[in-house]
Design a protein around this motif. Sequence first.
Motif, PDB file in Angstrom:
ATOM      1  N   TYR A  13      24.299  69.962  47.388  1.00 29.54           N
ATOM      2  CA  TYR A  13      23.223  70.461  48.232  1.00 29.54           C
ATOM      3  C   TYR A  13      22.208  69.343  48.442  1.00 29.54           C
ATOM      4  CZ  TYR A  13      19.848  73.814  50.058  1.00 29.54           C
ATOM      5  OH  TYR A  13      18.973  74.486  50.864  1.00 29.54           O
ATOM      6  N   THR A  14      21.331  69.520  49.436  1.00 25.95           N
ATOM      7  CA  THR A  14      20.292  68.514  49.676  1.00 25.95           C
ATOM      8  C   THR A  14      19.191  68.649  48.614  1.00 25.95           C
ATOM      9  OG1 THR A  14      19.342  70.123  51.191  1.00 25.95           O
ATOM     10  CG2 THR A  14      20.629  68.362  52.173  1.00 25.95           C
ATOM     11  N   THR A  15      18.395  67.593  48.473  1.00 25.58           N
ATOM     12  CA  THR A  15      17.326  67.598  47.474  1.00 25.58           C
ATOM     13  C   THR A  15      16.044  68.096  48.116  1.00 25.58           C
ATOM     14  OG1 THR A  15      18.342  65.681  46.468  1.00 25.58           O
ATOM     15  CG2 THR A  15      16.072  66.131  45.836  1.00 25.58           C
ATOM     16  N   ALA A  72      19.479  77.050  35.575  1.00 22.72           N
ATOM     17  CA  ALA A  72      20.943  77.036  35.462  1.00 22.72           C
ATOM     18  C   ALA A  72      21.591  76.916  36.831  1.00 22.72           C
ATOM     19  CB  ALA A  72      21.438  78.323  34.783  1.00 22.72           C
ATOM     20  N   ASP A  73      22.748  76.257  36.846  1.00 24.82           N
ATOM     21  CA  ASP A  73      23.571  76.147  38.053  1.00 24.82           C
ATOM     22  C   ASP A  73      25.012  76.011  37.563  1.00 24.82           C
ATOM     23  OD1 ASP A  73      22.738  75.112  41.197  1.00 24.82           O
ATOM     24  OD2 ASP A  73      24.837  74.914  40.563  1.00 24.82           O
ATOM     25  N   PHE A  74      25.963  76.556  38.334  1.00 21.32           N
ATOM     26  CA  PHE A  74      27.356  76.466  37.852  1.00 21.32           C
ATOM     27  C   PHE A  74      28.067  75.204  38.334  1.00 21.32           C
ATOM     28  CE2 PHE A  74      29.678  79.337  41.269  1.00 21.32           C
ATOM     29  CZ  PHE A  74      29.214  78.512  42.291  1.00 21.32           C
ATOM     30  N   LEU A 120      14.481  82.217  42.329  1.00 22.70           N
ATOM     31  CA  LEU A 120      15.721  81.758  42.969  1.00 22.70           C
ATOM     32  C   LEU A 120      15.443  81.525  44.443  1.00 22.70           C
ATOM     33  CD1 LEU A 120      18.091  84.789  43.487  1.00 22.70           C
ATOM     34  CD2 LEU A 120      16.207  84.998  41.911  1.00 22.70           C
ATOM     35  N   HIS A 121      15.727  80.313  44.881  1.00 30.64           N
ATOM     36  CA  HIS A 121      15.480  79.943  46.281  1.00 30.64           C
ATOM     37  C   HIS A 121      16.803  79.559  46.916  1.00 30.64           C
ATOM     38  CE1 HIS A 121      13.283  78.519  49.727  1.00 30.64           C
ATOM     39  NE2 HIS A 121      13.923  77.357  49.666  1.00 30.64           N
ATOM     40  N   GLY A 122      17.084  80.148  48.077  1.00 28.11           N
ATOM     41  CA  GLY A 122      18.298  79.764  48.811  1.00 28.11           C
ATOM     42  C   GLY A 122      19.570  80.233  48.130  1.00 28.11           C
ATOM     43  N   ILE A 123      19.534  81.370  47.464  1.00 20.74           N
ATOM     44  CA  ILE A 123      20.684  81.858  46.699  1.00 20.74           C
ATOM     45  C   ILE A 123      21.150  83.237  47.187  1.00 20.74           C
ATOM     46  CG2 ILE A 123      21.529  82.469  44.389  1.00 20.74           C
ATOM     47  CD1 ILE A 123      20.581  79.634  44.340  1.00 20.74           C
ATOM     48  N   TRP A 126      23.557  83.920  49.938  1.00 19.22           N
ATOM     49  CA  TRP A 126      24.718  83.045  50.022  1.00 19.22           C
ATOM     50  C   TRP A 126      25.784  83.345  48.966  1.00 19.22           C
ATOM     51  CZ3 TRP A 126      19.719  81.901  51.119  1.00 19.22           C
ATOM     52  CH2 TRP A 126      19.465  81.383  52.392  1.00 19.22           C
ATOM     53  N   VAL A 127      25.573  84.371  48.153  1.00 19.12           N
ATOM     54  CA  VAL A 127      26.539  84.680  47.091  1.00 19.12           C
ATOM     55  C   VAL A 127      27.133  86.078  47.306  1.00 19.12           C
ATOM     56  CG1 VAL A 127      25.443  83.145  45.397  1.00 19.12           C
ATOM     57  CG2 VAL A 127      24.708  85.547  45.544  1.00 19.12           C
ATOM     58  N   THR A 128      28.168  86.391  46.542  1.00 21.42           N
ATOM     59  CA  THR A 128      28.842  87.692  46.690  1.00 21.42           C
ATOM     60  C   THR A 128      27.929  88.833  46.216  1.00 21.42           C
ATOM     61  OG1 THR A 128      29.689  87.510  44.448  1.00 21.42           O
ATOM     62  CG2 THR A 128      31.122  86.694  46.196  1.00 21.42           C
ATOM     63  N   VAL A 224      26.376  72.854  55.591  1.00 24.36           N
ATOM     64  CA  VAL A 224      27.468  73.471  54.810  1.00 24.36           C
ATOM     65  C   VAL A 224      26.904  74.581  53.946  1.00 24.36           C
ATOM     66  CG1 VAL A 224      29.010  73.069  52.852  1.00 24.36           C
ATOM     67  CG2 VAL A 224      29.035  71.492  54.794  1.00 24.36           C
ATOM     68  N   HIS A 225      25.806  74.275  53.234  1.00 18.48           N
ATOM     69  CA  HIS A 225      25.264  75.280  52.306  1.00 18.48           C
ATOM     70  C   HIS A 225      24.574  76.421  53.053  1.00 18.48           C
ATOM     71  CE1 HIS A 225      26.148  73.585  48.321  1.00 18.48           C
ATOM     72  NE2 HIS A 225      26.286  72.472  49.032  1.00 18.48           N
ATOM     73  N   GLU A 226      24.099  76.164  54.259  1.00 23.45           N
ATOM     74  CA  GLU A 226      23.479  77.250  55.030  1.00 23.45           C
ATOM     75  C   GLU A 226      24.541  78.197  55.597  1.00 23.45           C
ATOM     76  OE1 GLU A 226      21.245  79.374  55.670  1.00 23.45           O
ATOM     77  OE2 GLU A 226      19.747  78.406  56.906  1.00 23.45           O
TER      78      GLU A 226
HETATM   79  C1  LIG Z   1      21.760  76.569  48.545  1.00 23.17           C
HETATM   80  S1  LIG Z   1      21.703  75.944  46.924  1.00 23.17           S
HETATM   81  C2  LIG Z   1      19.985  76.106  46.534  1.00 23.17           C
HETATM   82  C3  LIG Z   1      19.579  75.188  45.425  1.00 23.17           C
HETATM   83  C4  LIG Z   1      18.106  75.160  45.091  1.00 23.17           C
HETATM   84  N1  LIG Z   1      17.622  76.450  44.660  1.00 23.17           N
HETATM   85  C5  LIG Z   1      17.327  74.646  46.293  1.00 23.17           C
HETATM   86  O1  LIG Z   1      16.799  75.475  47.044  1.00 23.17           O
HETATM   87  O2  LIG Z   1      17.280  73.422  46.469  1.00 23.17           O
HETATM   88  C6  LIG Z   1      22.451  77.208  45.915  1.00 23.17           C
HETATM   89  C7  LIG Z   1      22.763  76.771  44.498  1.00 23.17           C
HETATM   90  O3  LIG Z   1      23.243  77.888  43.750  1.00 23.17           O
HETATM   91  C8  LIG Z   1      24.351  77.475  42.943  1.00 23.17           C
HETATM   92  N2  LIG Z   1      25.204  78.660  42.748  1.00 23.17           N
HETATM   93  C9  LIG Z   1      25.882  79.358  43.702  1.00 23.17           C
HETATM   94  N3  LIG Z   1      26.560  80.384  43.156  1.00 23.17           N
HETATM   95  C10 LIG Z   1      26.310  80.336  41.821  1.00 23.17           C
HETATM   96  C11 LIG Z   1      26.734  81.136  40.713  1.00 23.17           C
HETATM   97  N4  LIG Z   1      27.548  82.173  40.892  1.00 23.17           N
HETATM   98  N5  LIG Z   1      26.274  80.820  39.483  1.00 23.17           N
HETATM   99  C12 LIG Z   1      25.426  79.757  39.306  1.00 23.17           C
HETATM  100  N6  LIG Z   1      25.003  78.953  40.315  1.00 23.17           N
HETATM  101  C13 LIG Z   1      25.437  79.249  41.561  1.00 23.17           C
HETATM  102  C14 LIG Z   1      25.020  76.380  43.759  1.00 23.17           C
HETATM  103  O4  LIG Z   1      25.758  75.496  42.958  1.00 23.17           O
HETATM  104  C15 LIG Z   1      23.811  75.701  44.425  1.00 23.17           C
HETATM  105  O5  LIG Z   1      23.332  74.648  43.643  1.00 23.17           O
END
Ligand SMILES: C[S@@+](CC[C@H](N)C(=O)[O-])C[C@H]1O[C@@H](n2cnc3c(N)ncnc32)[C@H](O)[C@@H]1O
Length: 351
Positions: A13-15, A72-74, A120-123, A126-128, A224-226
Amino acid sequence: MDWTAGYASDVEYTTGFYAEQAPGYLNLVCALNGYEPPTLSGPFTYFELGFGRGLTANVLAAANPHGTFYAADFNPSHVAGARALAASAQLSNLTLLENSFEELAQGKADGLPQFDYITLHGIYTWVTAENRQHIVDFIGRYLKPGGAVYVSYNALPGWAGASPLQRLLVEYGDAFPNRSNVEMDGASRFVERLVEAKAGYVEAYPSIKPRLESLKSGDRNYLVHEYMHKHWQPLYHADVARDLARAKMEYAGSAMLPMAYPGLYLTPERQAVVATFPDSAMQETLKDYVLNNSFRKDVFVRGLRKMSPNRHTEVLSQIGVALAVPRSACTVEMKTAIGTLRGNAELYGAI
Ligand SMILES: C[S@@+](CC[C@H](N)C(=O)[O-])C[C@H]1O[C@@H](n2cnc3c(N)ncnc32)[C@H](O)[C@@H]1O
């Protein structure tokens, strides 16, 4: 074994640094909206879910030495990079974990304390759905009474017109599999052909034009991440509020600070429309209909307490503010949804 749960993890992801996740900022949101904020005068605990490149977690830990930070991040490449940054900054109050939301919700990260803040930002978009459930379970398990949560997400109805665009990009990636950034390049070029062919969808939704432009020139990793996550789901605020209610969370306000003042962005007629529903979750959702919002930054509190007028004044008077730009670059013009407002220069100058 696939650990990604459909999340595109083959490009980093971008910084970015997101000030809205700062504990002081979250307290300001609570205070502006008239709710008792978590206590920041002594030691506190903080957790960031899905830290990406880890800049926000690192900066917040450095700026708040009396806080104990966990994140945490996976994605192991994100964890390795963020740990290197923390080591070079010699931070002793930040623990960066390689864990999935599922593992965290199940208590598999040993020795975690209860937290004053979870962000949690941007999460969440984007997840299930299962992962959204794990996030709520984690909050239910680890947030202290009185603690605050920050969650941002793509919102409906603002995303209604652009959802078919996201679907098409994902479908293109599935049909022509490659690294996600290469899929994104191909998918963007394909969308240009759709535009040139004057596809009925593109013509019917002129509001998607800025998104089409950003597909051409935007940072590939960001795009990609969006767009490229299979389970991407824009959400109604009411649904997010109902999800979080299961962890006893109540909505405190928006991290978009002017939203604390509906008079700034809703005409009296619109305020009356919004007030039709008795429930605050639907009132907030109606604001999104009125403003056609496509992104939200919500703050929830577990055990929301309305402050008395005296307490409200006391809390507001304790909040310090500082200029974040040179004074010469400051103007008293404020762009709001109902037009540009001009503040009283004498008053703002003194502040
Ligand atoms: C779009 S990025 C946002 C990162 C950061 N919060 C930001 O805004 O710069 C989403 C992050 O969530 C992590 N992620 C996605 N699904 C995850 C999961 N099931 N468990 C842990 N981390 C997860 C991804 O690896 C990614 O780093």
